[in-house]
Design an enzyme around this catalytic site. Structure first.
Site, short mmCIF file in Angstrom:
data_model
loop_
_atom_site.label_atom_id
_atom_site.label_comp_id
_atom_site.label_asym_id
_atom_site.label_seq_id
_atom_site.Cartn_x
_atom_site.Cartn_y
_atom_site.Cartn_z
N GLU A 93 14.11 -1.61 -23.71
CA GLU A 93 13.88 -3.00 -23.35
C GLU A 93 12.67 -3.18 -22.46
O GLU A 93 12.31 -2.30 -21.67
CB GLU A 93 15.09 -3.54 -22.59
CG GLU A 93 16.26 -3.68 -23.51
CD GLU A 93 17.30 -4.65 -22.97
OE1 GLU A 93 18.34 -4.79 -23.59
OE2 GLU A 93 17.04 -5.26 -21.92
N CYS A 106 8.19 -5.58 -16.81
CA CYS A 106 9.00 -4.43 -16.44
C CYS A 106 9.14 -3.55 -17.68
O CYS A 106 9.69 -3.98 -18.69
CB CYS A 106 10.36 -4.96 -15.97
SG CYS A 106 11.54 -3.68 -15.57
N CYS A 113 18.56 7.75 -19.73
CA CYS A 113 18.03 8.40 -18.52
C CYS A 113 18.97 9.53 -18.13
O CYS A 113 20.19 9.40 -18.22
CB CYS A 113 17.92 7.40 -17.37
SG CYS A 113 17.27 8.13 -15.85
N CYS A 117 22.60 7.65 -12.39
CA CYS A 117 23.06 7.03 -11.15
C CYS A 117 24.37 6.29 -11.41
O CYS A 117 24.57 5.72 -12.48
CB CYS A 117 21.99 6.07 -10.62
SG CYS A 117 20.45 6.90 -10.21
N CYS A 120 24.20 2.50 -12.66
CA CYS A 120 23.16 2.11 -13.62
C CYS A 120 23.66 2.22 -15.05
O CYS A 120 24.11 3.29 -15.47
CB CYS A 120 21.92 2.98 -13.41
SG CYS A 120 20.63 2.67 -14.64
N GLY A 168 14.93 4.37 -17.81
CA GLY A 168 14.38 5.71 -17.67
C GLY A 168 13.75 6.00 -16.32
O GLY A 168 13.47 5.10 -15.53
N SER A 200 8.40 3.16 -10.14
CA SER A 200 9.65 3.21 -9.39
C SER A 200 10.34 4.53 -9.72
O SER A 200 10.49 4.89 -10.88
CB SER A 200 10.54 2.04 -9.81
OG SER A 200 11.82 2.16 -9.23
N SER A 222 13.77 4.36 -5.12
CA SER A 222 15.14 3.86 -5.18
C SER A 222 15.99 4.64 -4.19
O SER A 222 16.39 5.77 -4.47
CB SER A 222 15.67 4.01 -6.61
OG SER A 222 14.96 3.14 -7.46
N HIS A 224 18.96 3.48 -1.91
CA HIS A 224 20.38 3.15 -2.16
C HIS A 224 21.40 3.71 -1.18
O HIS A 224 22.58 3.34 -1.24
CB HIS A 224 20.83 3.54 -3.58
CG HIS A 224 19.93 3.07 -4.66
ND1 HIS A 224 19.41 1.80 -4.69
CD2 HIS A 224 19.43 3.71 -5.76
CE1 HIS A 224 18.64 1.68 -5.77
NE2 HIS A 224 18.63 2.82 -6.43
N ASN A 299 24.10 -5.48 -10.24
CA ASN A 299 24.41 -6.22 -11.46
C ASN A 299 25.54 -5.52 -12.18
O ASN A 299 25.34 -4.43 -12.72
CB ASN A 299 23.19 -6.26 -12.39
CG ASN A 299 22.24 -7.33 -11.97
OD1 ASN A 299 22.61 -8.49 -11.83
ND2 ASN A 299 20.99 -6.94 -11.73
N CYS A 342 18.15 -6.65 -13.81
CA CYS A 342 17.88 -5.27 -13.52
C CYS A 342 19.10 -4.37 -13.67
O CYS A 342 20.18 -4.68 -13.20
CB CYS A 342 17.39 -5.29 -12.09
SG CYS A 342 17.27 -3.79 -11.34
#
Ligand code: SAH
Ligand code: SF4
Length: 370
Positions: A93, A106, A113, A117, A120, A168, A200, A222, A224, A299, A342
């Site tokens: 995407e 983006c 990936c 995580c 994700c 990814g 990122s 990232s 977190h 999200n 995201c």
């Protein structure tokens, strides 16, 4: 029969070498770059300032590839999302986010990936494969074409910024990513400044050093979590590159970075990493490191078992950082209605039934014109 070379994935050096091998001068490579990446041309026959014999040779041996569009959605807030078919049942995407003063694209670097995580949806899909340079730069080229930027002929930019925050881990697909960045920065390519391209990463320390030495662009990390015990759970790569090493790498990166700060992304997950004590240990962790924070309300996606932090909690957390003098922004959730938010990238691809159903429900379904 030899397969035709896809010239879209060749950066200036590779294209010059390819031209040289055909007995052509280096400026031919620059002409080709401009035709493909600045004017969006895909037909060699239309590249009128190239000699006819050269064009005929190009048509015989090369091609200008493009991505196959699976869907194209426009959200009520202007966010636009493309889903591309990259073969073998994999999709990636790309999301365009228009704002008053800029347009951010983006892009994805991998199908799936491997970092996996906890929060994700891309990670949950597992790792399929690295994207090729052509597939990474193809996302930018496609967006520009569909958004009408090529026709403006060097006028106002529609896509002014690129962030590697799609599917990814870009630094686990380093070679293809850096070639794509070269094309983005090239004056004969997309001509973006290093400050307007942001990589990122979840913290691939050795590759952060390589990027710093080879082609330092803006960097987002990232984070977190403020301590190794929690980060080990949220970002499994932390077990390999723990926070101390990550922070040291951030310091080293800043020596050459085009911006004088690192952006830390921090997903806000209810009860897990969003308490005052987490904010306070973050302050200790980043002491002395010029940085900004970007808080991203989690999200949710089906089966995640996690909840987004309440807005009041996000505000209180942000306030703790701001009170300590750290510039902190909270990401507005964009494109919710098209699952472009995201972390939801292509999360539904593996379940085609749901995807088709969503497509039917879509209020605006754009069909690509070209
Ligand atoms: N792999 C890279 C870049 C892609 S992820 C990285 O991890 O940095 C881009 C950003 O989206 C990361 O900060 C990531 O943590 C965040 N993200 C992933 N899943 C999310 C979710 N469900 N809700 C909010 N943000 C998420
Ligand atoms: Fe990979 Fe980034 Fe998702 Fe982690 S957050 S699984 S590194 S894409």
């Amino acid at each position: 029969m030899n397969a035709k070379v896809d010239l879209i994935g060749l950066d200036a050096d590779a294209l010059s070498a390819w031209c040289a091998a055909r007995g052509e001068k280096p400026f031919r490579a620059r002409q080709l770059l401009r035709w493909m990446h600045q004017r969006g041309e895909s037909e060699f026959a239309e590249m009128t300032d190239l000699a006819r014999v050269f064009r005929e040779g190009l048509a015989r041996d090369a091609r200008v590839g493009s991505l196959a569009v699976l869907s194209d959605h426009l959200s009520a807030d202007g966010t636009r999302k493309w889903l591309f078919d990259v073969g073998s049942g994999n999709a990636i995407e790309t999301v365009f986010i228009p704002e008053a003063d800029r347009g951010t694209l983006c892009v994805s670097t991998q199908a799936g990936c491997a970092v996996n995580c906890l929060f994700c949806s891309t990670g949950k899909q597992g790792f399929a494969r690295n994207l090729e340079t052509a597939e990474i730069i193809g996302q930018l080229r496609h967006a520009k074409r569909v958004l009408g930027e090529f026709e403006r002929g060097g006028g106002e930019r529609v896509v002014s910024n690129v962030v590697f925050m799609g599917m990814g881990e870009p630094l686990q697909n380093y070679a293809a990513t850096i070639r794509a960045i070269r094309l983005m920065l090239d004056d004969h390519g997309y001509g973006l400044s290093r400050r307007r391209v942001t990589v990122s990463t979840s913290g691939v320390v050795p590759m952060m050093d390589r990027l710093r030495d080879e082609l330092p662009v803006a960097l987002a990390v990232s984070l977190h979590a403020p301590d190794d015990a929690l980060r080990d759970e949220l970002v499994p790569l932390n077990r390999k590159y723990p926070l101390r090493e990550l922070m040291d790498a951030c310091h080293r990166y800043l020596e050459k970075a085009p911006r004088d700060f690192i952006t830390f992304e921090y997903v806000m997950i209810d009860g897990l990493n969003d308490q005052d004590r987490h904010a306070e240990s973050l302050l200790r962790l980043v002491r002395g490191l010029p940085c900004k924070f970007n808080l991203i309300p989690f999200n949710p996606f089906p089966g995640s078992g996690l909840r987004r932090s309440p807005a009041s909690r996000v505000r209180a957390f942000a306030q703790t950082l701001v009170d300590a003098g750290i510039v902190t922004t909270t990401r507005r959730t964009r494109g919710d209605d098209i699952a472009a938010a995201c972390g939801q990238l292509a999360g539904e691809v593996q379940d085609r039934t749901r995807l088709d159903e969503r497509n039917r429900r879509q209020t605006i379904r754009l069909v690509e014109e070209s």
